[in-house]
Design a protein around this motif. Structure first.
Motif: not given
Length: 250
Positions: A129-138, A177-191
């Motif tokens: 989830x999230x990272x919508x700006x990058x996804x559009x750019x990609x 975002x090169x800091x640990x965001x917590x498990x609930x906010x790490x997008x790859x954990x959610x993925x």
């Protein structure tokens, strides 16, 4: 797998950044790591952003990285398989690695099975989830028409422009975002947790975040991030039964 062999994974070397001169010592260290792992490597996986910028014109590739490319060629010629996944900095890679080095290039996460352990492997950009700006750019950057237009820039202009943007544009660099965001906010954990709803994997293995991480995402499932070769010099190794993170110390 041969019981005496191991599988190695590394990502986010970003060679060429912030300047070729500053990058060179890191390239030398990575080559020493390749010499270290080739002694017992069953295979080597490079999970993206090997270069801070890469674009393949019809007859031209970016200048530099000769020692790294030469070492990869040497290892591949010795019979050790190498697999490459594009990242957000080298997403314009085409068939140069395949033709010149006999290294397959993957543009999306792929499934692998080693010793009955299932892996989902990729770079990690744009997943979850999230990272919508990058996804559009990609979507714009990977559009064939966009790539065709970019090829009309002279390489001296195109490469210099891209190198500038790869450092200055936070959507591309991901530095914010090169800091640990917590498990609930790490997008790859959610993925990873969402993928487990439909299929079991023993390991989710990604780069992109520049942070070495090992997180349980389900019963008998782990998400591992390989970190980077800018500040951490970390890599993952599978010994046939367990996958672990290690730091390259000389």
């Amino acid at each position: 797998m041969d019981s005496t062999k191991k599988i190695y994974f590394a990502s986010d070397q970003h060679f060429g950044a912030p300047t070729p001169e500053d990058s060179f010592p890191r390239e030398q260290k990575f080559i020493r790591w390749l010499d270290f792992v080739k002694k017992d490597a069953e295979a080597i996986f490079l999970l993206g952003d090997l270069f801070d910028f890469w674009f393949e014109y019809k007859k031209v590739v970016p200048r530099g990285f000769v020692r790294v490319l030469g070492k990869l060629a040497e290892i591949r010629d010795s019979g050790i398989p190498i697999y490459f996944f594009i990242g957000n900095h080298d997403l314009w890679m085409d068939d140069y690695f395949q033709k010149e080095l006999d290294i397959p290039v993957y543009h999306k996460p792929q499934e692998f099975t080693f010793n009955k352990k299932s892996f989902l492997i990729g770079h990690g950009d744009g997943l979850g989830p999230g990272d919508k700006g990058y996804k559009r750019m990609k979507k714009v950057f990977t559009n064939p028409f966009s790539k065709w237009l970019y090829r009309w820039l002279h390489p001296d202009i195109g490469v210099r422009l891209a190198q500038y943007l790869s450092v200055k544009n936070k959507l591309i660099s991901g530095d914010e975002d090169v800091v640990f965001l917590g498990e609930e906010n790490e997008w790859l954990v959610q993925y990873a947790k969402r993928k487990l709803e439909s299929k079991h994997y023993d390991y989710f293995l990604f780069g992109h975040r520049h942070l070495p991480m090992e997180i349980s995402v389900g019963e008998n499932s782990k998400y591992i991030n390989t970190g980077d070769w800018i500040t951490h010099f970390t890599f993952a190794v599978f010994d046939g039964s367990e996958l672990s993170l290690q730091t390259f110390v000389e």
